[in-house]
Design a protein around this motif. Structure first.
Motif, mmCIF file in Angstrom:
data_model
loop_
_atom_site.group_PDB
_atom_site.id
_atom_site.type_symbol
_atom_site.label_atom_id
_atom_site.label_comp_id
_atom_site.label_asym_id
_atom_site.label_seq_id
_atom_site.Cartn_x
_atom_site.Cartn_y
_atom_site.Cartn_z
ATOM 1 N N PRO A 71 0.811 -1.237 0.000
ATOM 2 C CA PRO A 71 0.000 0.000 0.000
ATOM 3 C C PRO A 71 0.832 1.269 0.000
ATOM 4 N N TYR A 74 1.910 2.565 -3.539
ATOM 5 C CA TYR A 74 0.910 2.873 -4.572
ATOM 6 C C TYR A 74 1.335 4.077 -5.425
ATOM 7 N N TYR A 104 -6.414 -3.014 -9.700
ATOM 8 C CA TYR A 104 -6.017 -2.973 -8.293
ATOM 9 C C TYR A 104 -7.250 -3.003 -7.404
ATOM 10 N N HIS A 105 -7.222 -3.891 -6.377
ATOM 11 C CA HIS A 105 -8.304 -3.974 -5.404
ATOM 12 C C HIS A 105 -7.767 -3.455 -4.079
ATOM 13 N N LYS A 106 -8.200 -2.269 -3.712
ATOM 14 C CA LYS A 106 -7.614 -1.551 -2.572
ATOM 15 C C LYS A 106 -7.792 -2.293 -1.258
ATOM 16 N N GLU A 107 -8.980 -2.868 -1.028
ATOM 17 C CA GLU A 107 -9.262 -3.504 0.263
ATOM 18 C C GLU A 107 -8.350 -4.685 0.549
ATOM 19 N N SER A 109 -5.397 -5.177 -1.326
ATOM 20 C CA SER A 109 -4.066 -4.834 -1.857
ATOM 21 C C SER A 109 -3.615 -5.803 -2.950
ATOM 22 N N LYS A 197 -3.633 7.646 -12.753
ATOM 23 C CA LYS A 197 -4.049 7.422 -11.371
ATOM 24 C C LYS A 197 -3.097 7.998 -10.330
#
Length: 215
Positions: A71, A74, A104-107, A109, A197
């Motif tokens: 994280p 990023y 990318y899936h933030k929750e 990582s 992004k």
């Protein structure tokens, strides 16, 4: 005996013919305008004829993988990928890689990538990528951002192979494919509709890597 149609029908037919005449005039004007635009040397339409049918049954080979993104990295990862280095893009294209996408899936990582191969010498094309000096340099900045599930030894940028069953991007099993495959492959890259992004609006290049962490 000649029977004339009632005045109502004559009026209706006349109105319909007049409407049709005006509509045909409108279409002719639009087609004429489009034709003039297409002939202008300063306008690039990028329009190619579409194949309505094909006798080919060849489809691209699809590949997918997953890896963890740290994280705290990023920012660096998006800086690297908001404008992938030109030399890397060219090498991938010359090695018949197409439609390379990373999600990318933030929750969790997790990062998922998918790409398609349209060549005929997969091993040779992949070796050309791994032997490329600029690609290895690119990897050396990407690797500090990632955490593979199973990897032993030095990273790919240093010639590592991950050990037995090691994969930097863990391969994924394809369980479904809906629809057809592309009938043509674009020579345009990257996607002109891609939205950058990076939170700071920064990018990088093979000669501009200030502030990036490297292996």
């Amino acid at each position: 005996l000649i029977v004339s149609p009632p005045p109502y029908y004559v009026s209706t037919w006349s109105s319909q013919l007049e409407m049709m005449r005006k509509y045909m005039g409108f279409l002719c004007n639009r087609l004429s305008s489009f034709s003039r635009i297409c002939r202008r040397p300063d306008v690039k339409t990028h329009v190619k004829p579409l194949a309505l049918s094909t006798t080919s049954t060849k489809a691209p080979k699809r590949f997918a993988g997953v890896v963890k993104l740290k994280p705290e990295m990023y920012n660096q990862y998006t800086r690297l990928h908001d404008h992938t280095w030109d030399e890397v893009m060219k090498r991938m294209y010359d090695s018949n890689m197409r439609n390379f996408v990373v999600y990318y899936h933030k929750e969790t990582s997790l990062m998922f990538h998918h790409w398609e191969y349209v060549g005929s010498d997969f091993d040779g094309d992949m070796k050309a990528i791994s032997d490329d000096e600029v690609v290895r340099k690119w990897w050396s900045f990407c690797e500090p951002c990632q955490e593979p599930f199973k990897w032993e030894g030095p990273p790919p940028s240093k010639g590592g192979d991950g050990g037995p069953d090691g994969s930097w991007w863990a391969p994924m099993e394809e369980v479904n494919h809906c629809g057809a495959w592309p009938v043509a492959y674009s020579s345009e890259f990257p996607d002109p509709d891609f939205v950058p992004k990076n939170p700071e609006g920064k990018t990088s290049s093979s000669t501009e890597t200030d502030g990036l962490v490297q292996i």
